[in-house]
Design a protein around this motif. Structure first.
Motif, short mmCIF file in Angstrom:
data_model
loop_
_atom_site.label_atom_id
_atom_site.label_comp_id
_atom_site.label_asym_id
_atom_site.label_seq_id
_atom_site.Cartn_x
_atom_site.Cartn_y
_atom_site.Cartn_z
N PHE A 95 -4.74 -12.57 -5.28
CA PHE A 95 -4.60 -13.90 -5.86
C PHE A 95 -4.15 -14.93 -4.82
O PHE A 95 -4.52 -16.11 -4.91
CB PHE A 95 -3.59 -13.88 -7.02
N HIS A 96 -3.38 -14.50 -3.85
CA HIS A 96 -2.89 -15.42 -2.81
C HIS A 96 -4.04 -15.96 -1.97
O HIS A 96 -4.01 -17.11 -1.53
CB HIS A 96 -1.86 -14.72 -1.92
N GLU A 97 -5.07 -15.15 -1.76
CA GLU A 97 -6.22 -15.61 -1.01
C GLU A 97 -7.09 -16.55 -1.83
O GLU A 97 -7.65 -17.52 -1.31
CB GLU A 97 -7.04 -14.41 -0.53
N VAL A 132 0.90 -19.55 -5.22
CA VAL A 132 0.99 -18.17 -5.70
C VAL A 132 1.74 -17.33 -4.68
O VAL A 132 1.36 -17.30 -3.50
CB VAL A 132 -0.40 -17.55 -5.94
N VAL A 133 2.80 -16.68 -5.12
CA VAL A 133 3.45 -15.65 -4.31
C VAL A 133 3.08 -14.33 -4.97
O VAL A 133 3.56 -13.99 -6.05
CB VAL A 133 4.99 -15.84 -4.26
N ASN A 134 2.19 -13.61 -4.33
CA ASN A 134 1.61 -12.39 -4.88
C ASN A 134 2.47 -11.21 -4.43
O ASN A 134 2.52 -10.88 -3.24
CB ASN A 134 0.17 -12.24 -4.39
N ILE A 135 3.15 -10.55 -5.36
CA ILE A 135 4.15 -9.55 -5.03
C ILE A 135 3.67 -8.15 -5.39
O ILE A 135 3.23 -7.90 -6.52
CB ILE A 135 5.47 -9.85 -5.77
N VAL A 136 3.75 -7.24 -4.41
CA VAL A 136 3.43 -5.84 -4.68
C VAL A 136 4.61 -5.25 -5.45
O VAL A 136 5.67 -4.98 -4.89
CB VAL A 136 3.20 -5.06 -3.36
N SER A 137 4.42 -5.07 -6.75
CA SER A 137 5.54 -4.67 -7.61
C SER A 137 5.43 -3.21 -8.04
O SER A 137 4.37 -2.58 -7.94
CB SER A 137 5.62 -5.57 -8.83
N ASP A 138 6.53 -2.71 -8.53
CA ASP A 138 6.68 -1.29 -8.88
C ASP A 138 5.80 -0.93 -10.08
O ASP A 138 6.04 -1.41 -11.19
CB ASP A 138 8.15 -1.02 -9.20
N PRO A 139 4.81 -0.06 -9.90
CA PRO A 139 3.93 0.31 -11.01
C PRO A 139 4.60 1.24 -12.02
O PRO A 139 4.06 1.48 -13.10
CB PRO A 139 2.75 1.00 -10.31
N ASN A 140 5.77 1.77 -11.67
CA ASN A 140 6.46 2.71 -12.55
C ASN A 140 7.63 2.08 -13.30
O ASN A 140 8.41 2.79 -13.94
CB ASN A 140 6.97 3.90 -11.73
N ALA A 141 7.76 0.76 -13.24
CA ALA A 141 8.84 0.07 -13.95
C ALA A 141 8.42 -0.14 -15.41
O ALA A 141 7.57 -0.98 -15.70
CB ALA A 141 9.13 -1.27 -13.28
#
Length: 564
Positions: A502-504, A537-546
């Motif tokens: 999304f940032h791109e 947009v600040v696109n954050i690699v977030s925890d998929p297990n949260a």
């Protein structure tokens, strides 16, 4: 005698009502209104999809407390806007949907875009009408505005065909109308106030819960006086968030059974529950966490709301600010002393135990980044003065439970419709309503993709805000529900998205974007986005297990059908 088009009468009446902005998407049926807005000085914020226009108008109405105006063309233009109208309806947002419609002369001929729009709008609006005579446009439009803001706010609908908007008519022959907005500040009777105070005096463990009605009634001062005089703990929900700052010693944060603030425990021990302009929806667990033996006092502007999901021992119909003002006056005049300080101390201890768990998540520097860590970063950068918009499934649930709100009207979320994709349009509508404020959006990757092209709308109309996207590469809440229901080893289909850049995309559109995968970079990245002065947009690699508590609760509710 002046000959004017029906479309001119629409714009002129809106201007007389104080409207200066319309959220819209163009179409042939409504061209006369567009043309007249030039003469009236009304700003058109034109979107890429009617859903975006409707959602932006919804947010504008909630934040400004005056109707958000959405103008769309007939047929699919109208139907595309209906999801936004439904969201406004379930959240009681002041909203006016204006649309073109197929010609009356073409009724039942299978004309272009011929559908029964009024019938479709009726179930999700306070009032739905079709205007057939251009001379009655000001009358209908002023009535629509009054209905949208009176009593409990909500959406209304007006449809107008080209036979109404295009022809010219004599403006000296208009049906009588006025644009004065009558007060709906209903006051309760003295008997109800006396009963309320008696229940307060008998109570040892009272709890107050404030909802969106506290925002719309402008009850910030009265509510603060009430809880400080009585030392009652208070929880808040939806647009009630911030009506008393989460930093206030009496305020315990969101009214949510899954929030880490002791809400479930405290309400299960309370002997008096005071509902202040709040509906017992799913978001508050339908009131099922409340002590079954507790007395319930419910104050609401709408009588039909009192007793929903939990019978009220005392129902007071009236404007919340007026009710609380009368309660305070009664206690002063009759020298009534109500002090719940010992119960407040106990509730505070219960909450502090819960918040220890939340503090660990807020300070975590693990990778991938947890959504609660993201919420903390946004909270720190905005500093309590900026307005937060939230969207998504798990992302919204995590933010709801852990984000601290310090000012009224500074926390904007969807509502009981549970619609994702509202985030970008909501941020746009909020920025238009409060241009002096910094606006931030916390959203999930699935949700932000739904109306992502409205970023171009924001860029074109110079409406800067920063979107912080928790990107776990999936429709996270649904994926976790599948795992809980069918097990981790079972294949899951239709829920994986991958890491969308999304940032791109925002950079290509002319905004600002960057990717973040380290907690230490969160604050600097958000600050850079804000400093850009662009939609960002600040696109954050977030925890998929949260997995949020809300996901577990919703899944349990659905699985309980097997136990009936």
């Amino acid at each position: 005698m002046a000959q004017v088009q029906g479309g001119y009468l629409v714009a002129k009446t809106l201007h007389e009502l104080g409207v200066r902005t319309i959220f819209t998407l163009a179409g042939g049926h409504i061209n006369p209104i567009y043309n007249a807005c030039i003469d009236m000085g009304i700003r058109l914020v034109d979107t890429h999809h009617e859903q975006g226009a409707a959602m932006a108008a919804d947010a504008y109405g909630r934040v400004s407390k005056s109707p958000g105006i959405c103008l769309v063309t007939a047929g699919p233009g109208f139907t595309n806007a209906l999801t936004g109208v439904a969201g406004a309806h379930m959240s009681n947002a002041p909203f006016i949907l204006l649309s073109g419609r197929s010609g009356v002369e073409e009724n039942d001929k299978l004309s272009l875009q011929e559908i029964d729009q009024q019938a479709m709008a009726a179930p999700i609006t306070k009032w739905a009408r079709t205007v057939y005579d251009p001379l009655r446009i000001p009358e209908y439009l002023s009535n629509a505005y009054k209905r949208a803001v009176s009593d409990r706010p909500g959406p209304v609908y007006l449809g107008m065909s080209y036979e109404v908007l295009y022809p010219e008519c004599d403006d000296k022959k208009l049906s009588p109308y006025n644009t004065l907005i009558p007060s709906s500040k209903l006051e309760p009777g003295e008997e109800d106030i006396e009963k309320f105070v008696k229940l307060l005096k008998k109570s040892k463990r009272p709890v107050a819960i404030a909802g969106s009605g506290s925002w719309y009634s402008d009850s910030h001062t009265e509510l603060l006086n009430f809880i400080e005089r009585t030392d009652i703990p208070i929880f808040t929900l939806n647009f009630g968030r911030g009506i008393v700052s989460d930093d206030h010693p009496n305020c315990f944060g969101p009214a949510s059974a899954s929030a880490p603030n002791g809400f479930k425990k405290i309400t299960s021990e309370a002997d008096l529950i005071i509902l202040l302009g709040i509906r017992l929806s799913l978001y508050i667990g339908f009131g099922r966490t409340f002590n079954p033996k507790a007395k319930v006092v419910q104050i609401d502007i709408e009588s039909s709301e009192i007793g929903r999901n939990r019978p009220a021992d005392l129902g007071i119909v009236g404007d919340l600010s007026r009710v609380l003002s009368k309660v305070t006056r009664y206690t002063e005049e009759n020298s009534v002393s109500i002090n719940s300080s010992s119960w407040l101390k106990k509730a505070t201890l219960l909450t502090e135990k819960e918040r220890v768990k939340g503090d660990k998540l807020r300070s975590s520097n693990k990778k991938p980044i947890h959504p609660v860590r993201v919420a903390r970063a946004v909270e720190e950068v905005l500093g309590g003065e900026g307005i937060l918009v939230i969207d998504g499934g798990d992302t919204q649930a995590w933010t709801d439970g852990y984000y601290s709100v310090k000012n009224p009207g500074h926390y904007v979320k969807g509502g009981p419709l549970g619609c994702m994709g509202v985030g970008v349009p909501f941020a746009i509508g909020t920025k238009v309503a409060r241009p002096e404020k910094q606006i931030a959006l916390i959203t999930g990757d699935g949700a932000v993709g739904m109306n992502f092209m409205e970023f171009e709308t924001a860029i074109r109309h110079k409406l800067p805000f920063v979107a912080i996207v928790c990107n776990d590469g999936a429709w996270g809440m649904t994926k976790h529900q599948l795992e809980i229901t069918y097990g981790n080893k079972r294949p899951k289909i239709g829920v994986d998205l991958g890491l969308t850049p999304f940032h791109e995309v925002i950079n290509a559109l002319g905004g600002y974007g960057e990717l973040v995968d380290s907690p230490k970079e969160l604050n600097p990245a958000i600050e850079r986005a804000i400093s850009s002065g662009l939609p960002s947009v600040v696109n954050i690699v977030s925890d998929p297990n949260a997995v949020s508590g809300a996901t577990y609760a919703i899944t349990e509710m659905m699985m309980s059908a097997n136990k009936r």
